[in-house]
Every structure is written in C-alpha cells, then in structure tokens.
Motif scaffolding. Structure first.
Motif, short mmCIF file in Angstrom:
data_model
loop_
_atom_site.label_atom_id
_atom_site.label_comp_id
_atom_site.label_asym_id
_atom_site.label_seq_id
_atom_site.Cartn_x
_atom_site.Cartn_y
_atom_site.Cartn_z
N PRO A 114 35.19 35.44 41.53
CA PRO A 114 34.12 36.17 40.84
C PRO A 114 34.10 37.64 41.20
O PRO A 114 33.86 38.49 40.33
N LEU A 115 34.39 37.97 42.47
CA LEU A 115 34.40 39.37 42.86
C LEU A 115 35.46 40.15 42.08
O LEU A 115 35.21 41.25 41.59
N GLY A 116 36.64 39.58 41.94
CA GLY A 116 37.70 40.23 41.17
C GLY A 116 37.33 40.42 39.71
O GLY A 116 37.59 41.47 39.11
N LEU A 117 36.70 39.41 39.12
CA LEU A 117 36.25 39.54 37.74
C LEU A 117 35.17 40.60 37.61
O LEU A 117 35.17 41.39 36.65
N PHE A 118 34.26 40.65 38.57
CA PHE A 118 33.20 41.66 38.52
C PHE A 118 33.76 43.07 38.69
O PHE A 118 33.29 44.01 38.06
N VAL A 119 34.78 43.22 39.53
CA VAL A 119 35.42 44.53 39.70
C VAL A 119 36.07 44.95 38.38
O VAL A 119 35.93 46.09 37.93
N CYS A 120 36.77 44.02 37.73
CA CYS A 120 37.40 44.33 36.44
C CYS A 120 36.36 44.72 35.40
O CYS A 120 36.55 45.69 34.65
N ALA A 121 35.27 44.00 35.36
CA ALA A 121 34.21 44.31 34.39
C ALA A 121 33.65 45.71 34.64
O ALA A 121 33.41 46.47 33.70
N THR A 122 33.46 46.05 35.91
CA THR A 122 32.95 47.38 36.25
C THR A 122 33.94 48.46 35.84
O THR A 122 33.55 49.50 35.30
N LEU A 123 35.22 48.22 36.08
CA LEU A 123 36.23 49.20 35.68
C LEU A 123 36.26 49.39 34.17
O LEU A 123 36.40 50.51 33.68
N PHE A 124 36.11 48.30 33.42
CA PHE A 124 36.05 48.41 31.96
C PHE A 124 34.82 49.21 31.54
O PHE A 124 34.90 50.01 30.60
N ASP A 125 33.70 48.99 32.21
CA ASP A 125 32.48 49.74 31.88
C ASP A 125 32.63 51.23 32.20
O ASP A 125 32.17 52.08 31.45
#
Length: 171
Positions: A23-34
């Motif tokens: 989940p942390l990796g997915l959340f980091v990716c989502a933040t980078l996309f944002d």
C-alpha cells in the motif's frame, strides 16, 4: 515462557510488516501522479492517481487483516504494544488516504489540488514512520536467538521509542 508462532509467515518471518510496502508503494505512486497533474501533466493523471489510491486502500485493508491475525497471538507486554502501535500507524496512513479519496470523489475529473497533495504527503510521512517501525520489528526477528518465528523473540529489552527507531534505522 510460552512461545507463540505467527500464523502468517514467509521464511520464518511474519508477513504483515512486509505487506505494508505494497500500500505504501501504491500511495507513493498516486502522490507522484498527483504532483505531475498539478505540474501541468495530462488531465488523466488525476484519474489514474485516484484509482491507484483505491488499489492502495485495498492493499492496506488486506495488510490490516494480516496484522489482526498475527496480533491475535501476540502475548501481552511490550511486544504487543509495539505491534499495536505498528498497526495503528499504518491504519492512520490508510485513513488519511481514505480522506484523499473522499476529497476527490465529488469532482468530475478527480484531479489533484494543493490541499489534496498536502494530505497525501502527510500520510506518506506517517507511512514512513510505520515502515521504520516494521523494520525495527523485522530486525528484532533477525537478532533473536534460535527461534525467530515466535513473537517472544521480539521481546524488547526496553520500550520502543522514537530514539530506538532512529538508532536502528540510522545504521
């Protein structure tokens, strides 16, 4: 002293501290996309980030289930407090990302804004603390005497503190 085996383990280690990275990796990716969306990237980045966040929340829920299964067998004492703290920190990160999903659910394009990214960065900071705490737990398993598959091997010599986490991760 009674030993308790972790019900969910890989190579003798409980899997829940390892699962937290998904989940942390997915959340980091989502933040980078944002951040890319805010920086003038294509409009679809906000939508992609939203769905990556949803995937991260599903992964966080599965990780929490693994944590609760293992917590069931942890004897009372300092180790239980450490494991509970680890689970609460990770739940706090997921709760902040639930807030992010709720903040953007009402928008048509689910795009990012500055406040949303600020909440995401705060959640990632909380998640980073959780990963450090998980690393301390895994380190204790590695240093345990003969049987690193039990929660009793995690019994600390002193309470965990922010200083202990810092010293363990600063090596």
């Amino acid at each position: 002293m009674v030993t308790v085996d972790s019900r969910l383990k890989v190579s003798g280690h409980p899997i829940q501290p390892m699962l937290v990275t998904f989940p942390l990796g997915l959340f980091v990716c989502a933040t980078l996309f944002d951040i890319a969306d805010l920086g003038g990237g294509p409009a679809f980045l906000g939508e992609v980030s939203y769905w990556i966040t949803v995937a991260g929340l599903v992964a966080a829920a599965l990780t929490a289930v693994a944590g609760m299964i293992d917590l069931w067998d942890v004897p009372a004492g300092p180790t239980r407090r450490t494991v509970v703290t680890f689970n609460l920190v990770n739940a706090g990160m997921a709760a902040l990302f639930v807030l992010v999903c709720l903040m953007r659910a009402g928008t048509a394009d689910r795009g990012a804004n500055g406040g949303l990214v600020a909440v995401e960065l705060l959640a990632l900071a909380v998640g980073a603390f959780g990963v450090r705490l998980g690393a301390v737990l895994m380190h204790r398993f590695d240093e345990a005497a003969d049987d690193a598959t039990t929660f009793d091997a995690l019994q600390p010599t002193a309470e965990i503190s922010a200083g202990t986490i810092y010293r363990a991760t600063a090596r």
